[in-house]
Design a protein around this motif. Structure first.
Motif, mmCIF file in Angstrom:
data_model
loop_
_atom_site.group_PDB
_atom_site.id
_atom_site.type_symbol
_atom_site.label_atom_id
_atom_site.label_comp_id
_atom_site.label_asym_id
_atom_site.label_seq_id
_atom_site.Cartn_x
_atom_site.Cartn_y
_atom_site.Cartn_z
ATOM 1 N N ARG A 108 0.817 -1.218 0.000
ATOM 2 C CA ARG A 108 0.000 0.000 0.000
ATOM 3 C C ARG A 108 0.849 1.265 0.000
ATOM 4 O O ARG A 108 0.354 2.354 0.276
ATOM 5 C CB ARG A 108 -0.936 -0.021 1.196
ATOM 6 C CG ARG A 108 -1.998 -1.097 1.075
ATOM 7 C CD ARG A 108 -2.749 -1.297 2.372
ATOM 8 N NE ARG A 108 -3.789 -2.293 2.263
ATOM 9 C CZ ARG A 108 -3.591 -3.607 2.381
ATOM 10 N NH1 ARG A 108 -2.375 -4.078 2.607
ATOM 11 N NH2 ARG A 108 -4.589 -4.451 2.278
ATOM 12 N N ASN A 109 2.158 1.108 -0.275
ATOM 13 C CA ASN A 109 3.087 2.234 -0.332
ATOM 14 C C ASN A 109 3.080 3.036 0.971
ATOM 15 O O ASN A 109 3.073 4.261 0.970
ATOM 16 C CB ASN A 109 2.786 3.138 -1.532
ATOM 17 C CG ASN A 109 3.952 4.030 -1.879
ATOM 18 O OD1 ASN A 109 5.103 3.664 -1.656
ATOM 19 N ND2 ASN A 109 3.669 5.192 -2.410
ATOM 20 N N THR A 110 3.062 2.312 2.095
ATOM 21 C CA THR A 110 3.038 2.924 3.418
ATOM 22 C C THR A 110 4.366 2.690 4.114
ATOM 23 O O THR A 110 4.861 1.574 4.164
ATOM 24 C CB THR A 110 1.909 2.313 4.269
ATOM 25 O OG1 THR A 110 0.675 2.513 3.580
ATOM 26 C CG2 THR A 110 1.830 2.953 5.633
ATOM 27 N N LYS A 111 4.956 3.755 4.643
ATOM 28 C CA LYS A 111 6.213 3.640 5.377
ATOM 29 C C LYS A 111 5.929 3.376 6.844
ATOM 30 O O LYS A 111 5.059 4.001 7.438
ATOM 31 C CB LYS A 111 7.029 4.918 5.242
ATOM 32 C CG LYS A 111 7.504 5.194 3.847
ATOM 33 C CD LYS A 111 8.263 6.500 3.815
ATOM 34 C CE LYS A 111 8.738 6.813 2.421
ATOM 35 N NZ LYS A 111 9.434 8.098 2.380
ATOM 36 N N VAL A 112 6.673 2.446 7.434
ATOM 37 C CA VAL A 112 6.533 2.114 8.842
ATOM 38 C C VAL A 112 7.867 2.402 9.522
ATOM 39 O O VAL A 112 8.924 2.061 8.996
ATOM 40 C CB VAL A 112 6.167 0.623 9.010
ATOM 41 C CG1 VAL A 112 6.134 0.240 10.477
ATOM 42 C CG2 VAL A 112 4.839 0.324 8.336
ATOM 43 N N ILE A 113 7.817 3.047 10.679
ATOM 44 C CA ILE A 113 9.041 3.327 11.417
ATOM 45 C C ILE A 113 8.767 3.148 12.908
ATOM 46 O O ILE A 113 7.699 3.496 13.399
ATOM 47 C CB ILE A 113 9.572 4.754 11.131
ATOM 48 C CG1 ILE A 113 10.942 4.957 11.760
ATOM 49 C CG2 ILE A 113 8.590 5.803 11.569
ATOM 50 C CD1 ILE A 113 11.626 6.243 11.322
ATOM 51 N N GLY A 114 9.724 2.559 13.595
ATOM 52 C CA GLY A 114 9.674 2.458 15.046
ATOM 53 C C GLY A 114 10.894 3.157 15.607
ATOM 54 O O GLY A 114 12.014 2.858 15.215
#
Length: 68
Positions: free
Chosen positions: A51-57
Motif C-alpha cells: 500500500r506504499n506505506t512507510k513504517v518506522i519504530g
C-alpha cells in the motif's frame, strides 16, 4: 527549543533496516506502541509495503541493542 506543531529537525540514522532520512517520513501519523504491537507490524509489513506505506519504530536505545 521545540514546541508542539514545530517541524522536527531532519536527521539520518543507522537502523536495523539500513540508513534512513527522517524527513522522508514527514506527514506520518505517529502513535506510541508497545513491543508486541511492533512485532505484529513486522508480520503485517508486506501489506503496508503493498500500500506504499512507510513504517518506522523509534527507540532511545542503540541499534545494536535491538539486533536479535
Amino acid at each position: 527549543m521545540l514546541y508542539l506543531g514545530d517541524q522536527f529537525p531532519n536527521f539520518t540514522a543507522n537502523t536495523t533496516d539500513g540508513e534512513i532520512n527522517f524527513h522522508n517520513y514527514l506527514g506520518a501519523d505517529f502513535t506510541p506502541v508497545c513491543t508486541t504491537e511492533l512485532s505484529r507490524v513486522l508480520i503485517l509489513l508486506p501489506g503496508f509495503s503493498k500500500r506504499n506505506t512507510k513504517v518506522i519504530g523509534l527507540s532511545c536505545d542503540t541499534v545494536t541493542s535491538h539486533v536479535v
